[in-house]
Design an enzyme around this catalytic site. Sequence first.
Site, PDB file in Angstrom:
ATOM      1  N   LEU A   1       0.816  -1.204   0.000  1.00 40.06           N
ATOM      2  CA  LEU A   1       0.000   0.000   0.000  1.00 40.06           C
ATOM      3  C   LEU A   1       0.857   1.265   0.000  1.00 40.06           C
ATOM      4  CD1 LEU A   1      -2.788  -0.980   2.576  1.00 40.06           C
ATOM      5  CD2 LEU A   1      -2.716  -1.353   0.100  1.00 40.06           C
TER       6      LEU A   1
ATOM      7  N   HIS B   1      -3.313   4.280  -2.602  1.00 34.13           N
ATOM      8  CA  HIS B   1      -4.320   3.441  -1.945  1.00 34.13           C
ATOM      9  C   HIS B   1      -4.985   4.195  -0.795  1.00 34.13           C
ATOM     10  CE1 HIS B   1      -1.462   0.249  -3.541  1.00 34.13           C
ATOM     11  NE2 HIS B   1      -2.607  -0.061  -4.120  1.00 34.13           N
TER      12      HIS B   1
ATOM     13  N   GLN C   1      -4.545 -12.908 -12.613  1.00 35.83           N
ATOM     14  CA  GLN C   1      -4.289 -11.806 -13.527  1.00 35.83           C
ATOM     15  C   GLN C   1      -2.827 -11.709 -13.952  1.00 35.83           C
ATOM     16  OE1 GLN C   1      -5.724  -8.962 -10.469  1.00 35.83           O
ATOM     17  NE2 GLN C   1      -4.001  -7.664 -11.113  1.00 35.83           N
TER      18      GLN C   1
END
Length: 255
Positions: free
Chosen positions: A4, A8, A32
Amino acid sequence: MGALHQGHLSLIDAARKDCDYVVVSIYVNALQFNPGEDFDAYPRDLNKDLAICETAGVDVVFTPTAADMFPTPPELIDTGRLGSVLCGASRAGHFDGVATVVARLFEIVGDCRAYFGEKDYQQLAIVGQLANNLADVDINVIGCAVVREPDGLAMSSRNAYLTDDERSQAPALHKALLAGKALIDSGETTRTAVEQAMAAKAQTEPLAQLEYAAAVPADDITATPDVLSGEVRLLIAARFGTARLIDNIGVTLPL
């Protein structure tokens, strides 16, 4: 997906202003990543992320395992042409994996507002399309502005991969977007001229391996009109060493 940063935190701040409860999911989604991509090397520091969330006033942090997310192998969601252009052209199936895990998260959390950064504008478009197609939950997708370093580089977890030399040249992406915007502001409306100007500016830095520079309608990034008008999105992607970076800005032209 963790690691983060201030980008974020801007999503968390927006959610706290709008919502009674804020839930953050932290999950590095294997679906992904294509073979040879950076799944194993993707930056992970869960303890640091949890401390950041606690300081930011997050109510719930959801940190599932792959077995929690998908007790049985999932059927991938087909994102169609929207997931096959731009970033999808070089990362086949990437957005199908994104959509599949986001749909599962929406199923778990239920009716909500979902906050996504505009830095990955294509992902934002796909999540919006996904939310519209879900019949069992009511999801309001909120796009939040790109958060940048002082030199213009869009904040990204993958910036941690950059060497000092690569980091010094990475703001070329933002400079390329600004070059495209400046050309449009001067009166240019030909799509290819704008894209060529962006590409030329990015490639003034020797370490930038340009993947694409695109000027597309903001409401349909699959379209490639000869003449630009209305709300336009300028998007760019390039590699700097092992790091693949993306960025974009919005521009408004007369209709």
